[in-house]
Design a protein around this motif. Structure first.
Motif, mmCIF file in Angstrom:
data_model
loop_
_atom_site.group_PDB
_atom_site.id
_atom_site.type_symbol
_atom_site.label_atom_id
_atom_site.label_comp_id
_atom_site.label_asym_id
_atom_site.label_seq_id
_atom_site.Cartn_x
_atom_site.Cartn_y
_atom_site.Cartn_z
ATOM 1 N N GLY A 1 3.600 55.636 32.063
ATOM 2 C CA GLY A 1 4.045 57.006 32.279
ATOM 3 C C GLY A 1 2.895 57.991 32.245
ATOM 4 N N ARG A 2 3.018 59.045 33.029
ATOM 5 C CA ARG A 2 1.935 60.026 33.160
ATOM 6 C C ARG A 2 1.655 60.760 31.859
ATOM 7 N NH1 ARG A 2 -0.866 62.534 37.136
ATOM 8 N NH2 ARG A 2 0.069 61.148 38.673
ATOM 9 N N ASP A 3 2.684 61.029 31.046
ATOM 10 C CA ASP A 3 2.457 61.692 29.762
ATOM 11 C C ASP A 3 3.618 61.402 28.820
ATOM 12 O OD1 ASP A 3 4.559 63.603 30.364
ATOM 13 O OD2 ASP A 3 3.115 64.704 31.573
ATOM 14 N N ALA A 4 3.465 61.839 27.563
ATOM 15 C CA ALA A 4 4.440 61.524 26.520
ATOM 16 C C ALA A 4 5.810 62.133 26.794
ATOM 17 C CB ALA A 4 3.917 62.000 25.160
ATOM 18 N N GLU A 5 5.876 63.190 27.617
ATOM 19 C CA GLU A 5 7.162 63.813 27.931
ATOM 20 C C GLU A 5 8.107 62.847 28.642
ATOM 21 O OE1 GLU A 5 6.830 67.550 29.984
ATOM 22 O OE2 GLU A 5 5.018 68.097 28.890
ATOM 23 N N ARG B 1 -5.579 52.484 33.724
ATOM 24 C CA ARG B 1 -6.055 51.156 33.296
ATOM 25 C C ARG B 1 -6.463 51.154 31.824
ATOM 26 N NH1 ARG B 1 -6.621 47.366 37.145
ATOM 27 N NH2 ARG B 1 -6.477 48.043 39.323
ATOM 28 N N GLU B 2 -7.026 52.258 31.357
ATOM 29 C CA GLU B 2 -7.350 52.364 29.936
ATOM 30 C C GLU B 2 -6.087 52.269 29.080
ATOM 31 O OE1 GLU B 2 -9.329 56.070 29.510
ATOM 32 O OE2 GLU B 2 -11.212 55.393 30.435
ATOM 33 N N ILE B 3 -5.024 52.920 29.516
ATOM 34 C CA ILE B 3 -3.754 52.887 28.772
ATOM 35 C C ILE B 3 -3.160 51.487 28.810
ATOM 36 C CG2 ILE B 3 -1.414 53.834 28.690
ATOM 37 C CD1 ILE B 3 -2.689 56.359 30.101
ATOM 38 N N LEU B 4 -3.267 50.841 29.952
ATOM 39 C CA LEU B 4 -2.777 49.468 30.084
ATOM 40 C C LEU B 4 -3.473 48.562 29.069
ATOM 41 C CD1 LEU B 4 -0.801 48.069 32.139
ATOM 42 C CD2 LEU B 4 -2.837 47.348 33.387
ATOM 43 N N ALA B 5 -4.776 48.714 28.938
ATOM 44 C CA ALA B 5 -5.516 47.913 27.966
ATOM 45 C C ALA B 5 -5.107 48.267 26.540
ATOM 46 C CB ALA B 5 -7.015 48.122 28.161
ATOM 47 N N ARG C 1 6.747 50.519 25.058
ATOM 48 C CA ARG C 1 5.595 50.589 24.184
ATOM 49 C C ARG C 1 4.991 51.984 24.323
ATOM 50 N NH1 ARG C 1 2.269 44.854 24.992
ATOM 51 N NH2 ARG C 1 4.108 43.469 25.067
ATOM 52 N N LEU C 2 4.298 52.431 23.276
ATOM 53 C CA LEU C 2 3.613 53.721 23.334
ATOM 54 C C LEU C 2 2.127 53.463 23.147
ATOM 55 C CD1 LEU C 2 4.524 56.654 23.742
ATOM 56 C CD2 LEU C 2 4.402 56.961 21.277
ATOM 57 N N ALA C 3 1.331 53.796 24.141
ATOM 58 C CA ALA C 3 -0.103 53.538 24.113
ATOM 59 C C ALA C 3 -0.854 54.825 24.428
ATOM 60 C CB ALA C 3 -0.469 52.456 25.124
ATOM 61 N N ASP C 4 -1.681 55.284 23.489
ATOM 62 C CA ASP C 4 -2.420 56.539 23.666
ATOM 63 C C ASP C 4 -1.491 57.685 24.055
ATOM 64 O OD1 ASP C 4 -4.704 55.146 23.057
ATOM 65 O OD2 ASP C 4 -5.509 55.126 25.095
ATOM 66 N N GLY C 5 -0.267 57.656 23.531
ATOM 67 C CA GLY C 5 0.688 58.720 23.811
ATOM 68 C C GLY C 5 1.449 58.568 25.110
ATOM 69 N N HIS C 6 1.250 57.470 25.826
ATOM 70 C CA HIS C 6 1.918 57.248 27.105
ATOM 71 C C HIS C 6 2.957 56.132 26.979
ATOM 72 C CE1 HIS C 6 -1.013 59.528 29.700
ATOM 73 N NE2 HIS C 6 -1.723 59.383 28.600
ATOM 74 N N MET D 1 -3.364 62.004 35.444
ATOM 75 C CA MET D 1 -3.733 60.614 35.176
ATOM 76 C C MET D 1 -4.140 59.935 36.476
ATOM 77 S SD MET D 1 -1.422 57.535 33.493
ATOM 78 C CE MET D 1 -0.270 57.492 34.875
ATOM 79 N N ASP D 2 -5.394 59.475 36.543
ATOM 80 C CA ASP D 2 -5.841 58.732 37.711
ATOM 81 C C ASP D 2 -5.799 57.233 37.406
ATOM 82 O OD1 ASP D 2 -8.002 58.338 36.039
ATOM 83 O OD2 ASP D 2 -9.383 59.585 37.202
ATOM 84 N N GLU D 3 -6.222 56.429 38.363
ATOM 85 C CA GLU D 3 -6.131 54.975 38.171
ATOM 86 C C GLU D 3 -6.978 54.498 36.999
ATOM 87 O OE1 GLU D 3 -7.065 50.756 40.500
ATOM 88 O OE2 GLU D 3 -7.073 52.650 41.621
ATOM 89 N N ALA D 4 -8.183 55.065 36.845
ATOM 90 C CA ALA D 4 -9.054 54.626 35.754
ATOM 91 C C ALA D 4 -8.407 54.885 34.398
ATOM 92 C CB ALA D 4 -10.406 55.333 35.858
ATOM 93 N N ARG D 5 -7.809 56.071 34.250
ATOM 94 C CA ARG D 5 -7.149 56.396 32.978
ATOM 95 C C ARG D 5 -5.941 55.498 32.766
ATOM 96 N NH1 ARG D 5 -6.901 56.777 27.960
ATOM 97 N NH2 ARG D 5 -5.348 58.215 27.094
#
Length: 287
Positions: free
Chosen positions: A43-47, A7-11, A78-83, A1-5
């Motif tokens: 979080g970096r991933d759902a784990e 930010r997508e999850i934040l949105a 919260r869970l957003a796009d699995g994160h 997960m980079d900064e751009a990704r």
């Protein structure tokens, strides 16, 4: 997960509408943003969801026991796009950078706590993330380096489990560094609760001993820490084992950033080489 990704999850979590641009504070196991009056951790991933849930429970427990620590703005992730995404109250501006001596009294308070009621703290699985971090690194790192770290993990894990502690085991912070302390107008506050565990208290003290040897911590600052805490973990026979385990984990943690960060790859290779050479004083750097 980079900064751009991130930010997508934040949105996707609904946290940017009507807000000025979120400011990235850190990018590691989580992406951490300042969003208005909140700090938001992605979080970096759902784990990492169970850990995020435990971190919020910890924040409530520390509030009940009056330990100065960051306070949650929402009780559940919260869970957003699995994160997993967690929200925290933003602290006042720091009055000065945190020093090792600021950490010592916070650790003394944590080390005096009994086990929490209502939830169970895990053991400090210092080496538990090694496989996941190496998996995330994929082909970006030399397979021989990954195999070397797995062998070190397999050697240090049973040795650490067999240690006889000097201090009474119980709640620990798990990543006791000045960077996880915020010195505000009312004094030092813990700001990172992710690695809270119940294990050997010595885990919290080995961190700064390693910082002294590997990361350039001023020996005088280390001495101020041990004086404030009341004991130097280097006097303990088990110190070298916990240090070796932490060095192994620290190398593997850097590996996960190698696919997207050339500086992380170079630092990973530096660290592995120093371990292969058995040199305990080669300087390690952030990236």
């Amino acid at each position: 997960m980079d900064e751009a990704r991130a930010r997508e999850i934040l949105a996707a979590a609904g946290l940017t509408a009507g807000q000025p641009e979120a400011r990235l504070l850190a990018l590691g196991e989580n992406a951490v943003f300042a969003v208005g009056e909140l700090v938001v951790k992605v979080g970096r991933d759902a784990e990492l969801l169970p850990r995020a849930e435990r971190e919020l429970a910890l924040a409530e427990w520390l509030a009940e026991t009056d330990v100065p620590a960051v306070r949650a703005a929402e009780p559940k992730p919260r869970l957003a796009d699995g994160h997993p995404v967690t929200l925290w109250h933003r602290l006042p501006e720091a009055v000065r950078p945190a020093e090792p001596r600021d950490l010592a009294p916070l650790l003394r308070r944590i080390h005096a706590l009994p086990e929490p009621e209502g939830f169970t703290l895990p053991r400090r699985e210092l080496l538990g993330g090694v496989e996941r971090w190496l998996r995330l690194a994929g082909d970006a790192v030399d397979p021989a380096d990954a195999a070397f770290l797995r062998e070190r993990r397999d050697a240090f894990a049973p040795a650490a489990a067999a240690l006889a502690p000097r201090l009474t085991p119980g709640p620990i912070h798990g990543d006791a560094l000045p960077r996880n302390v915020h010195v505000g107008p009312d004094g030092p506050v813990l700001v990172d609760l992710e690695t809270f565990s119940s294990d050997l208290r010595e885990h919290d003290l080995v961190v700064l001993a390693l910082s002294r040897d590997r990361y350039g911590l001023d020996p005088a600052a280390y001495d101020a820490f041990t004086e404030a805490y009341g004991w130097d973990v280097r006097e303990w026979d088990g110190c070298a084992v916990l240090r070796g385990a932490r060095e192994t984990a620290s190398c593997a943690w850097v590996a996960q950033h190698a696919p997207t960060n050339p500086k992380a790859l170079a630092e990973f290779e530096r660290r592995v080489a120093s371990l292969r050479d058995g040199d305990p004083e080669v300087r390690w750097y952030p990236f």
